[in-house]
Motif scaffolding. Structure first.
Motif, PDB file in Angstrom:
ATOM      1  N   LEU A 101      11.183   2.271  -6.899  1.00  0.00           N
ATOM      2  CA  LEU A 101      10.523   3.070  -5.718  1.00  0.00           C
ATOM      3  C   LEU A 101       9.173   2.556  -5.696  1.00  0.00           C
ATOM      4  O   LEU A 101       8.337   2.273  -4.613  1.00  0.00           O
ATOM      5  CB  LEU A 101      10.721   4.311  -5.811  1.00  0.00           C
ATOM      6  N   MET A 102       8.499   2.336  -6.955  1.00  0.00           N
ATOM      7  CA  MET A 102       7.247   1.961  -7.230  1.00  0.00           C
ATOM      8  C   MET A 102       6.799   0.561  -6.630  1.00  0.00           C
ATOM      9  O   MET A 102       5.832   0.185  -6.100  1.00  0.00           O
ATOM     10  CB  MET A 102       6.652   2.156  -8.562  1.00  0.00           C
ATOM     11  N   ALA A 103       7.841  -0.327  -7.109  1.00  0.00           N
ATOM     12  CA  ALA A 103       7.744  -1.506  -6.583  1.00  0.00           C
ATOM     13  C   ALA A 103       7.630  -1.816  -4.854  1.00  0.00           C
ATOM     14  O   ALA A 103       6.912  -2.734  -4.413  1.00  0.00           O
ATOM     15  CB  ALA A 103       8.698  -2.638  -7.090  1.00  0.00           C
ATOM     16  N   VAL A 104       8.503  -0.943  -4.280  1.00  0.00           N
ATOM     17  CA  VAL A 104       8.630  -1.099  -2.805  1.00  0.00           C
ATOM     18  C   VAL A 104       7.167  -0.700  -2.416  1.00  0.00           C
ATOM     19  O   VAL A 104       6.938  -1.038  -1.250  1.00  0.00           O
ATOM     20  CB  VAL A 104       9.692  -0.223  -2.453  1.00  0.00           C
ATOM     21  N   SER A 105       6.506   0.275  -3.127  1.00  0.00           N
ATOM     22  CA  SER A 105       5.259   0.932  -2.363  1.00  0.00           C
ATOM     23  C   SER A 105       4.029   0.194  -3.086  1.00  0.00           C
ATOM     24  O   SER A 105       3.054   0.831  -3.171  1.00  0.00           O
ATOM     25  CB  SER A 105       5.308   2.497  -2.909  1.00  0.00           C
ATOM     26  N   ASP A 106       4.237  -1.072  -3.450  1.00  0.00           N
ATOM     27  CA  ASP A 106       3.151  -1.733  -4.207  1.00  0.00           C
ATOM     28  C   ASP A 106       2.505  -1.182  -5.290  1.00  0.00           C
ATOM     29  O   ASP A 106       1.254  -0.987  -5.552  1.00  0.00           O
ATOM     30  CB  ASP A 106       2.315  -2.251  -3.005  1.00  0.00           C
ATOM     31  N   GLY A 107       3.280  -0.689  -6.326  1.00  0.00           N
ATOM     32  CA  GLY A 107       2.730  -0.102  -7.312  1.00  0.00           C
ATOM     33  C   GLY A 107       2.558   1.589  -7.400  1.00  0.00           C
ATOM     34  O   GLY A 107       1.978   2.013  -8.177  1.00  0.00           O
ATOM     35  N   VAL A 108       2.513   2.220  -6.379  1.00  0.00           N
ATOM     36  CA  VAL A 108       2.008   3.240  -6.217  1.00  0.00           C
ATOM     37  C   VAL A 108       3.313   4.273  -6.586  1.00  0.00           C
ATOM     38  O   VAL A 108       4.444   4.067  -6.154  1.00  0.00           O
ATOM     39  CB  VAL A 108       1.632   3.725  -4.573  1.00  0.00           C
ATOM     40  N   VAL A 109       2.839   5.469  -7.210  1.00  0.00           N
ATOM     41  CA  VAL A 109       4.055   6.090  -7.530  1.00  0.00           C
ATOM     42  C   VAL A 109       3.982   7.238  -6.457  1.00  0.00           C
ATOM     43  O   VAL A 109       3.221   8.161  -6.407  1.00  0.00           O
ATOM     44  CB  VAL A 109       3.470   6.914  -8.974  1.00  0.00           C
ATOM     45  N   THR A 110       4.966   7.066  -5.823  1.00  0.00           N
ATOM     46  CA  THR A 110       5.236   8.009  -4.586  1.00  0.00           C
ATOM     47  C   THR A 110       5.763   9.430  -4.996  1.00  0.00           C
ATOM     48  O   THR A 110       5.945   9.477  -6.108  1.00  0.00           O
ATOM     49  CB  THR A 110       6.113   7.257  -3.708  1.00  0.00           C
ATOM     50  N   GLU A 111       5.734  10.363  -4.207  1.00  0.00           N
ATOM     51  CA  GLU A 111       6.290  11.685  -4.464  1.00  0.00           C
ATOM     52  C   GLU A 111       7.854  11.734  -4.924  1.00  0.00           C
ATOM     53  O   GLU A 111       8.033  12.236  -5.826  1.00  0.00           O
ATOM     54  CB  GLU A 111       6.055  12.665  -3.233  1.00  0.00           C
TER      55      GLU A 111
END
Length: 402
Positions: free
Chosen positions: A205-215
């Motif tokens: 999920l973080m890789a999909v969001s470019d390294g951001v730890v999403t909710e």
């Protein structure tokens, strides 16, 4: 019978090679053979056009569309052009030209011989054909075939949780993050949640969001911690989510708690200490009374460029979020400049790559990675750590090792 079919297959192969070679030779020779004839056809076509214009001129004159003076002027101009074209025509029928003999011999003889020699040197005419079915039966070390084999198996048996569990990390390593996310979800659905599967899903999920730890990633990590409270992987990413959310005090405390529970030789401890220093804390094991500790954040290594000073930390606490971001970017750029002057600082490159990733500047992060790998090549242990960090942060490594 089998030998006969093998012989027929070999014969068919060489017949196809000969046919393709002949077709290619014809395509290459055709412009050379028709060159003179094409020029003659062009001249004849121009002459025919001018004669048609003369006939059309007479029709216009008889029909009263133009005056005799205009007709005479036009007839003289057309006649001049017709004479010019006719003068270019040869007085007698030329003999067949013997042009481009060297080129024709090269196309007909040298090119086929060169191609044959190249194939016999690098090709494998004795190698039997391998259709997809045969390659799936014996994939060897071909990762793409291994993945195709697993996908084929899961298409037939979609409820095979172990298959999804094996395929998910392979998808992730080959950067097929959307497929990895689906595979992790299927493995969790079929086999139940485990720290390894939940952590893998969170990283996807973080890789999909470019390294951001999403909710959503944070919720998955918290579920992983309920199964394994001392899971350092999940605790690190949760602390990272606090850092990305602009909560440095909470992030520092979370990183410090992780450092305290980690063994002294834990491979992730340098990275944790780096984040502690970035958030104004003292890395685990640092001596506050060490020389130079007064000019940098408590416990920060004075030999590593880019550490915030105590004044920086105090000033940042009273800044707005925007001003704090500008200050952090200035410190990162200062670190970048110092590493350009002295690239032999491994911890500095680790910090610079991660800092640019935290600032969501992936282009500069990739550039810093490439420069860091130039100082610490990938075959070495430090170069491998840089590449591992890039994969963790979702930074493209293609071309970074060139």
């Amino acid at each position: 019978m089998k030998a006969r079919f093998t012989y027929l297959g070999d014969m068919l192969f060489w017949i196809l090679v000969a046919a393709l070679t002949a077709a290619l030779a014809v395509i290459l020779l055709y412009p050379l053979l028709r060159g003179a004839k094409a020029a003659d056809n062009i001249r004849a076509g121009e002459a025919a056009v001018y004669r048609d214009q003369l006939r059309e001129l007479d029709r216009d004159l008889n029909g009263g569309l133009i005056t005799p003076e205009e007709a005479d002027y036009a007839r003289a101009e057309i006649g001049r052009r017709l004479i010019a074209v006719s003068a270019d025509e040869p007085a007698e029928t030329p003999k067949p030209a013997r042009h481009h003999r060297f080129t024709e011999a090269f196309v007909l003889l040298v090119l086929p011989v060169l191609g044959l020699c190249l194939y016999l040197t690098t090709g494998r005419p004795d190698l039997p054909s391998q259709p997809l079915e045969a390659r799936l039966e014996n994939p060897g070390n071909d990762v793409a075939v291994l993945i195709a084999k697993a996908e084929r198996h899961l298409a037939e048996k979609p409820d095979d949780g172990k298959g999804w569990d094996v395929l998910a990390p392979i998808y992730f390593r080959t950067m097929r993050v959307n497929d990895a996310q689906l595979a992790y979800r299927n493995a969790i659905r079929l086999l139940g949640p485990s720290p390894v599967r939940l952590d893998g899903l969170a990283e996807t999920l973080m890789a999909v969001s470019d390294g951001v730890v999403t909710e959503e990633a944070r919720q998955v990590l918290e579920q992983s911690l309920t199964l394994e409270p001392d899971n350092p992987r999940a605790r690190f990413y949760i602390a990272l989510s606090m850092e990305q959310a602009g909560r440095p005090n909470e992030a520092r405390q979370a990183f410090e708690a992780l450092a305290k529970q980690s063994p002294a030789d834990a491979p992730w401890l340098p990275l944790v200490n780096e984040h502690i220093a970035m958030n104004g804390g003292a890395p685990a094991g640092a001596d506050p009374a060490a020389p130079g500790a007064g000019s940098a954040a408590p416990g920060a290594d004075p030999a590593t460029p880019g550490n915030p000073t105590q004044q920086d930390v105090a000033a940042a606490e009273n800044m707005s979020a925007g001003d704090r971001q500008l200050m952090i970017r200035g410190m990162v750029e200062s670190l970048d400049a110092k590493l350009s002057e002295d690239p032999n600082n491994f911890e500095g490159w680790i910090r610079l790559v991660r800092s640019y990733a935290v600032l969501n500047d992936k282009d500069r992060a990739a550039g810093a990675l490439k420069r860091g790998l130039a100082a610490f090549p990938p075959p070495g242990e430090q170069g491998k750590q840089l590449l591992a960090l890039a994969r963790e942060l979702g930074i493209a490594t293609e071309g970074a090792t060139q």
